[in-house]
Design a protein around this motif. Structure first.
Motif, PDB file in Angstrom:
ATOM      1  N   PHE A 127      70.825 152.660  52.121  1.00 13.08           N
ATOM      2  CA  PHE A 127      69.669 151.760  52.060  1.00 13.08           C
ATOM      3  C   PHE A 127      69.903 150.654  51.040  1.00 13.08           C
ATOM      4  N   MET A 128      70.440 151.014  49.896  1.00 10.92           N
ATOM      5  CA  MET A 128      70.710 150.017  48.862  1.00 10.92           C
ATOM      6  C   MET A 128      71.645 148.926  49.377  1.00 10.92           C
ATOM      7  N   GLU A 129      72.670 149.322  50.117  1.00 16.72           N
ATOM      8  CA  GLU A 129      73.605 148.334  50.668  1.00 16.72           C
ATOM      9  C   GLU A 129      72.931 147.466  51.728  1.00 16.72           C
ATOM     10  N   GLU A 130      72.049 148.085  52.515  1.00 16.50           N
ATOM     11  CA  GLU A 130      71.338 147.335  53.563  1.00 16.50           C
ATOM     12  C   GLU A 130      70.412 146.288  52.955  1.00 16.50           C
ATOM     13  N   THR A 131      69.641 146.675  51.941  1.00 13.72           N
ATOM     14  CA  THR A 131      68.715 145.713  51.349  1.00 13.72           C
ATOM     15  C   THR A 131      69.460 144.620  50.583  1.00 13.72           C
ATOM     16  N   LYS A 132      70.580 144.974  49.976  1.00 16.69           N
ATOM     17  CA  LYS A 132      71.408 143.948  49.338  1.00 16.69           C
ATOM     18  C   LYS A 132      71.841 142.912  50.368  1.00 16.69           C
ATOM     19  N   LYS A 133      72.293 143.384  51.519  1.00 14.04           N
ATOM     20  CA  LYS A 133      72.745 142.489  52.595  1.00 14.04           C
ATOM     21  C   LYS A 133      71.595 141.600  53.089  1.00 14.04           C
ATOM     22  N   LEU A 134      70.371 142.177  53.100  1.00  4.13           N
ATOM     23  CA  LEU A 134      69.210 141.453  53.613  1.00  4.13           C
ATOM     24  C   LEU A 134      68.516 140.598  52.551  1.00  4.13           C
ATOM     25  N   GLY A 135      69.003 140.667  51.308  1.00  6.59           N
ATOM     26  CA  GLY A 135      68.468 139.791  50.267  1.00  6.59           C
ATOM     27  C   GLY A 135      67.313 140.357  49.477  1.00  6.59           C
ATOM     28  N   LEU A 136      67.355 141.668  49.169  1.00  6.03           N
ATOM     29  CA  LEU A 136      66.312 142.287  48.351  1.00  6.03           C
ATOM     30  C   LEU A 136      66.948 143.287  47.399  1.00  6.03           C
ATOM     31  N   LEU A 137      66.529 143.273  46.142  1.00  4.00           N
ATOM     32  CA  LEU A 137      67.013 144.219  45.147  1.00  4.00           C
ATOM     33  C   LEU A 137      66.019 145.367  45.008  1.00  4.00           C
ATOM     34  N   ALA A 138      66.517 146.595  45.084  1.00  3.56           N
ATOM     35  CA  ALA A 138      65.698 147.792  44.935  1.00  3.56           C
ATOM     36  C   ALA A 138      66.373 148.713  43.925  1.00  3.56           C
TER      37      ALA A 138
END
Length: 425
Positions: A377-388
């Motif tokens: 999930f962390m890699e997916e949101t990084k790719k989509l432009g969101l930091l979690a």
């Protein structure tokens, strides 16, 4: 970036965590967004671990810091009068609701919790302390002792005699399916049993996070700490609320997290968001407890003039713009949206949160915790432009806490990215 990563690994300890398969360097920020060294922009839903509380490049904070630096005085220490320190302490004492409150400033939440534990054990003349299972209160010798999460606990050596309570572990078999009232009753019964069986004589204090940060934003049902306080008061046991992550209106429903339980503690610790990136921590406590220590004390960097300028400006901004109300409004957009999407997303084990402090537990096909899915999930949101961020007892929880200045449009944008990432797992 690979060169910087290699240099980092050569001189920094290998236990110093870095997010992502290819870690990023953040080089600029504006509003609630940051940009990395490759020029990629991200909507920031982790805020430097809940620290950039009102976002980036805030004029009021920048101007306050620049005015202080322009005086040429960036440090004097607490052996001299510090106007900014006094002004900030007055605001915090008033907001805390603690009777006759006094404030001591530190540099971090770890140091703040150490100070609170010192005050409590000195006042009660005992080393016995109660804390919560799954808790995290810092990385120092004393705060590790009251931390109950094996991933963050380096040893069992301790200056304290600690016993851990239930309150944020409703996933356990013996509590599963209970109503809030039933769970609170069971936890109170256990507290009374602990006091009757495993402690020897007086207990100094209970230290608790209203919402557990590293624990993955797990939380006791509202009212549990009021019930605990009633039992503890029978024996004069003090109550310390660790507000390092829950303070300053982040939960939306209260200015300090413990107020959701209808409790005024004897002490509250704070740090992180108050300085909006500048190092500020501290304790606000009953005046009799704060004044009780007999030895001389000071803080070399606590109450630093530049940090105080930033913190005063940040707290004023939070109050002037009613960011507590904004946290309630924008947090509801995200939490309600995640709960609506969860039934069609088999990877989602739980959605929880208050205000702009929310989490998603990720599970495998058999319902067991999945740290692997959390990493993906962390890699997916990084790719989509969101930091979690990540957390939870088993490293399977995504925890997010955007700046309190998040707009409704950004809340919906972030929600869309989170749901898309979950769909891609």
């Amino acid at each position: 970036m690979s060169d910087l990563l290699a240099r980092h690994r050569a001189v920094m300890p290998n236990w110093l965590a870095l997010y992502y398969n290819e870690p990023i360097e953040i080089v600029s920020g504006k509003g609630n967004r940051v940009v990395d060294a490759n020029g990629k922009s991200y909507l920031d839903f982790f805020a430097g671990i809940l620290t950039n509380m009102i976002g980036y490049d805030v004029a009021e904070v920048r101007d306050a810091v620049e005015r202080q630096i322009a005086t040429g005085v960036v440090h004097t220490s607490t052996v001299y009068l510090l106007r900014g320190q006094v002004e900030l302490a007055e605001k915090i004492a008033r907001l805390s609701g603690i009777p006759d409150a006094k404030v001591f400033f530190t540099n971090s939440g770890t140091e703040a919790n150490e100070t609170a534990l010192l005050l409590a054990t000195y006042a009660r003349k005992t080393d016995q302390v109660l804390a919560m299972r799954q808790s995290y209160h810092g990385r120092s010798f004393g705060t590790v002792a009251v931390t109950s999460n094996r991933s963050w606990k380096n040893n069992s050596l301790s200056p304290l005699n600690v016993h851990f309570l239930h309150g944020a572990d409703r996933h356990l078999t013996q509590f599963r399916g209970m109503s809030d009232e039933q769970y609170i009753a069971a936890c109170v019964d256990d507290l009374r049993h602990v006091l009757a069986t495993v402690v020897g004589g007086d207990v100094a204090a209970l230290i608790a996070e209203p919402i557990q940060g590293v624990g993955g934003f797990t939380m006791a049902p509202d009212g549990l700490f009021r019930a605990y306080r009633e039992v503890l008061s029978e024996q004069g046991v003090l109550f310390i609320s660790d507000e390092v992550q829950t303070g300053w209106g982040r939960t939306g429903s209260a200015f300090f997290g413990i107020q959701n339980h209808g409790v005024t503690p004897d002490m509250m610790t704070f740090a992180k968001g108050l300085g909006n990136g500048f190092a500020v921590g501290g304790v606000v406590a009953r005046g009799d407890l704060m004044d009780n220590l007999h030895a001389v004390g000071l803080a070399t960097f606590g109450g630093n003039p530049v940090a105080m300028a930033a913190a005063n400006a940040t707290l004023d901004y939070v109050l002037d713009h009613d960011l507590q109300a904004n946290a309630a409004k924008t947090g509801a957009i995200i939490i309600d949206g995640l709960r609506e999407a969860a039934p069609r997303l088999p990877v989602v084990g739980d959605v929880r949160g208050k205000g702009l402090m929310f989490a998603v537990e990720l599970v495998g096909p058999d319902g067991s915790p999945s740290p692997e899915l959390a990493a993906k999930f962390m890699e997916e949101t990084k790719k989509l432009g969101l930091l979690a961020g990540k957390g939870g007892l088993y490293g399977h929880t995504i925890r997010m806490a955007p700046p309190l200045t998040l707009t409704e449009e950004e809340a919906r944008e972030g929600l869309g990215i989170i749901v898309t990432a979950l769909e891609n797992l």
